[in-house]
Write an enzyme that holds these catalytic residues in place. Structure first.
Site, PDB file in Angstrom:
ATOM      1  N   ARG A   1       8.023  15.058 -25.222  1.00  0.00           N
ATOM      2  CA  ARG A   1       7.436  13.894 -24.556  1.00  0.00           C
ATOM      3  C   ARG A   1       6.391  14.383 -23.580  1.00  0.00           C
ATOM      4  O   ARG A   1       6.668  15.243 -22.755  1.00  0.00           O
ATOM      5  CB  ARG A   1       8.524  13.127 -23.805  1.00  0.00           C
TER       6      ARG A   1
ATOM      7  N   GLU B   1      18.968  19.639 -12.887  1.00  0.00           N
ATOM      8  CA  GLU B   1      19.073  18.391 -13.658  1.00  0.00           C
ATOM      9  C   GLU B   1      20.408  18.244 -14.384  1.00  0.00           C
ATOM     10  O   GLU B   1      20.537  17.473 -15.334  1.00  0.00           O
ATOM     11  CB  GLU B   1      17.927  18.322 -14.673  1.00  0.00           C
TER      12      GLU B   1
ATOM     13  N   ASN C   1       7.538  17.728 -22.004  1.00  0.00           N
ATOM     14  CA  ASN C   1       8.979  17.975 -21.883  1.00  0.00           C
ATOM     15  C   ASN C   1       9.533  18.257 -23.266  1.00  0.00           C
ATOM     16  O   ASN C   1       9.378  17.434 -24.166  1.00  0.00           O
ATOM     17  CB  ASN C   1       9.671  16.727 -21.335  1.00  0.00           C
TER      18      ASN C   1
ATOM     19  N   ASP D   1       3.518  13.596 -20.627  1.00  0.00           N
ATOM     20  CA  ASP D   1       3.200  12.638 -19.568  1.00  0.00           C
ATOM     21  C   ASP D   1       1.708  12.668 -19.224  1.00  0.00           C
ATOM     22  O   ASP D   1       1.103  13.734 -19.181  1.00  0.00           O
ATOM     23  CB  ASP D   1       4.006  12.968 -18.298  1.00  0.00           C
TER      24      ASP D   1
ATOM     25  N   GLY E   1      14.622  13.122 -21.764  1.00  0.00           N
ATOM     26  CA  GLY E   1      15.884  12.480 -21.404  1.00  0.00           C
ATOM     27  C   GLY E   1      16.438  11.631 -22.534  1.00  0.00           C
ATOM     28  O   GLY E   1      15.703  11.003 -23.291  1.00  0.00           O
TER      29      GLY E   1
ATOM     30  N   GLU F   1       2.125  17.083 -18.273  1.00  0.00           N
ATOM     31  CA  GLU F   1       3.127  18.074 -18.694  1.00  0.00           C
ATOM     32  C   GLU F   1       3.774  17.612 -19.993  1.00  0.00           C
ATOM     33  O   GLU F   1       3.716  16.435 -20.345  1.00  0.00           O
ATOM     34  CB  GLU F   1       4.215  18.236 -17.632  1.00  0.00           C
TER      35      GLU F   1
ATOM     36  N   TYR G   1      15.656   7.523 -12.365  1.00  0.00           N
ATOM     37  CA  TYR G   1      17.053   7.353 -12.738  1.00  0.00           C
ATOM     38  C   TYR G   1      17.770   6.165 -12.102  1.00  0.00           C
ATOM     39  O   TYR G   1      18.972   6.021 -12.264  1.00  0.00           O
ATOM     40  CB  TYR G   1      17.815   8.659 -12.473  1.00  0.00           C
TER      41      TYR G   1
ATOM     42  N   SER H   1      12.211  16.461 -13.580  1.00  0.00           N
ATOM     43  CA  SER H   1      12.716  15.290 -12.850  1.00  0.00           C
ATOM     44  C   SER H   1      12.074  15.122 -11.470  1.00  0.00           C
ATOM     45  O   SER H   1      12.688  14.601 -10.550  1.00  0.00           O
ATOM     46  CB  SER H   1      14.245  15.365 -12.681  1.00  0.00           C
TER      47      SER H   1
HETATM   48  N1  LIG Z   1      -1.747  15.081 -10.796  1.00  0.00           N
HETATM   49  C1  LIG Z   1      -0.954  14.030 -10.522  1.00  0.00           C
HETATM   50  N2  LIG Z   1      -1.472  12.905  -9.974  1.00  0.00           N
HETATM   51  C2  LIG Z   1      -0.671  11.856  -9.659  1.00  0.00           C
HETATM   52  N3  LIG Z   1       0.652  11.843  -9.861  1.00  0.00           N
HETATM   53  C3  LIG Z   1       1.230  12.925 -10.415  1.00  0.00           C
HETATM   54  C4  LIG Z   1       0.456  14.078 -10.774  1.00  0.00           C
HETATM   55  N4  LIG Z   1       1.297  15.010 -11.285  1.00  0.00           N
HETATM   56  C5  LIG Z   1       2.531  14.454 -11.258  1.00  0.00           C
HETATM   57  N5  LIG Z   1       2.494  13.218 -10.730  1.00  0.00           N
HETATM   58  C6  LIG Z   1       3.667  12.329 -10.540  1.00  0.00           C
HETATM   59  O1  LIG Z   1       4.833  13.124 -10.438  1.00  0.00           O
HETATM   60  C7  LIG Z   1       5.728  12.876 -11.514  1.00  0.00           C
HETATM   61  C8  LIG Z   1       6.378  14.151 -11.993  1.00  0.00           C
HETATM   62  O2  LIG Z   1       5.404  15.082 -12.397  1.00  0.00           O
HETATM   63  P1  LIG Z   1       5.477  15.858 -13.772  1.00  0.00           P
HETATM   64  O3  LIG Z   1       4.368  16.846 -13.791  1.00  0.00           O
HETATM   65  O4  LIG Z   1       5.541  14.894 -14.890  1.00  0.00           O
HETATM   66  O5  LIG Z   1       6.836  16.712 -13.642  1.00  0.00           O
HETATM   67  P2  LIG Z   1       8.375  16.465 -14.023  1.00  0.00           P
HETATM   68  O6  LIG Z   1       8.467  15.159 -14.744  1.00  0.00           O
HETATM   69  O7  LIG Z   1       8.728  17.656 -14.849  1.00  0.00           O
HETATM   70  O8  LIG Z   1       9.105  16.491 -12.748  1.00  0.00           O
HETATM   71  C9  LIG Z   1       4.852  12.237 -12.577  1.00  0.00           C
HETATM   72  O9  LIG Z   1       5.632  11.458 -13.426  1.00  0.00           O
HETATM   73  C10 LIG Z   1       3.859  11.451 -11.748  1.00  0.00           C
HETATM   74  O10 LIG Z   1       4.425  10.226 -11.294  1.00  0.00           O
HETATM   75 MG   LIG Z   2       7.209  14.351 -16.136  1.00  0.00          MG
END
Ligand SMILES: Nc1ncnc2c1ncn2[C@@H]1O[C@H](COP(=O)(O)OP(=O)(O)O)[C@@H](O)[C@H]1O
Ligand SMILES: [Mg+2]
Length: 309
Positions: A255, A24, A275, A257, A279, A273, A216, A150
């Protein structure tokens, strides 16, 4: 919450640590550059440090460090540990909170232990785990490296025969990979700033999920803030975000999610997750959430740098 006016001289010389050696890096440079400009506009004696493995010692010349790094090395407790060893105050979470939050698998184990709802998951050490994962997690699923951000290395898997390719892709980024149940519905994000929960955002992307492009590319993802969902769900998100932050031992800004499958009511809300270095680009979510409370980008940066006083 407004920024208290402080004499910018109290901060001394401030390094804005950006770049780094994770996947990143580019995003961090964008955010760090914006942070640096804002600190300077506030009269802070701030200097950008484009961090590489070989120049970390440069940070010792500064009185405090604004950590604008993401991913491995910058968000996982490594740089935080180095700064602790040098007695240099810095922004954001410490060694423990950074390290745990960076590890999505251990994060989920801690949350499960504390009753926070997170999608069912199974570690994927290799081929031997594939059939069991499909059975336990179900399809579709999402395959993730344990420690990137990301959306790097992640893919949605709809058919069992696509799992090996998804695993190989994720394994390029981390020794550890896991599969998680796919949660239908929209995506939300809630942030903590200085102990306060900021307004919830709903993210709308035309892509399969909120992937790197969606995150992004200007205009590709719509942010709805405050999010247009029932108060009950909104309150749950804000409550979960604060609990997620506390359980992981985070400090300063974080933050979290979420995904909410609205057909399941309150039971359809899942924490994905947290963060610890959200960002800070002009397109980023925390600056937008802060704006909703009337906090300008400059004020936001000042609130964050005060953590290092
Ligand atoms: N269990 C899930 N079901 C549906 N979409 C998911 C799921 N986990 C992640 N995503 C999608 O993938 C994106 C990235 O996953 P995330 O766990 O937030 O990791 P990071 O943001 O650190 O890359 C999320 O913002 C979401 O859009
Ligand atoms: Mg995320």
């Amino acid at each position: 919450m407004t920024a208290r006016i402080v004499d910018p001289a109290v901060f001394g010389r401030v390094a804005v640590a950006m770049g780094g050696w994770s996947a990143e890096r580019e995003i961090s440079l964008r955010g760090g550059t914006a942070v640096l400009a804002a600190l300077r506009r506030r009269g802070v004696d701030a200097h950008g440090v484009d961090l590489e493995r070989g120049n970390v010692a440069m940070l010792a010349q500064f009185d405090r460090v604004f950590v604008a790094l993401h991913g491995r090395g910058g968000e996982d407790g490594v740089i935080q540990g180095w700064l602790e060893a040098q007695h240099i105050p810095y922004t954001g979470s410490g060694v423990l909170g950074s390290a745990v939050a960076m590890d999505k698998l251990r994060t989920k184990r801690l949350w499960v232990g504390d009753g926070l709802p997170t999608p069912v998951f199974v570690p994927l050490r290799g081929e031997a785990d594939f059939a069991g994962a499909v059975k336990e997690v179900g399809l579709p699923m999402i395959v993730k490296p344990v420690g990137e951000g990301s959306s790097i290395g992640m893919s949605k898997v709809a058919r069992a025969e696509d799992l090996p390719a998804a695993w190989s892709e994720a394994a390029r980024y981390d020794r550890e990979v896991f599969a998680e149940r796919w949660i239908a519905g929209a995506e939300y994000t809630a942030s903590i700033l200085d102990g306060v929960v900021l307004p919830l955002i709903r993210l709308e992307t035309p892509r399969v999920f909120y992937d790197y492009e969606a995150k992004y590319t200007e205009g590709l993802t719509e942010h709805v803030c405050p999010a247009d969902i029932p108060d009950e769900i909104k309150e749950l998100c804000l409550d979960y975000a604060l609990r997620a932050h506390r359980i992981l031992g985070c400090k300063g800004t974080s933050r979290t999610d979420f995904r909410w499958d609205d057909e399941q009511g309150a039971d359809g809300l899942y924490v994905l997750e947290t963060n610890t270095q959200p960002g800070m680009t002009p397109l980023s979510l925390v600056p937008e959430q802060a704006r909703q409370l009337g906090i300008s980008y400059e004020e936001l940066v000042e609130i964050i740098v005060r953590e290092a006083l």
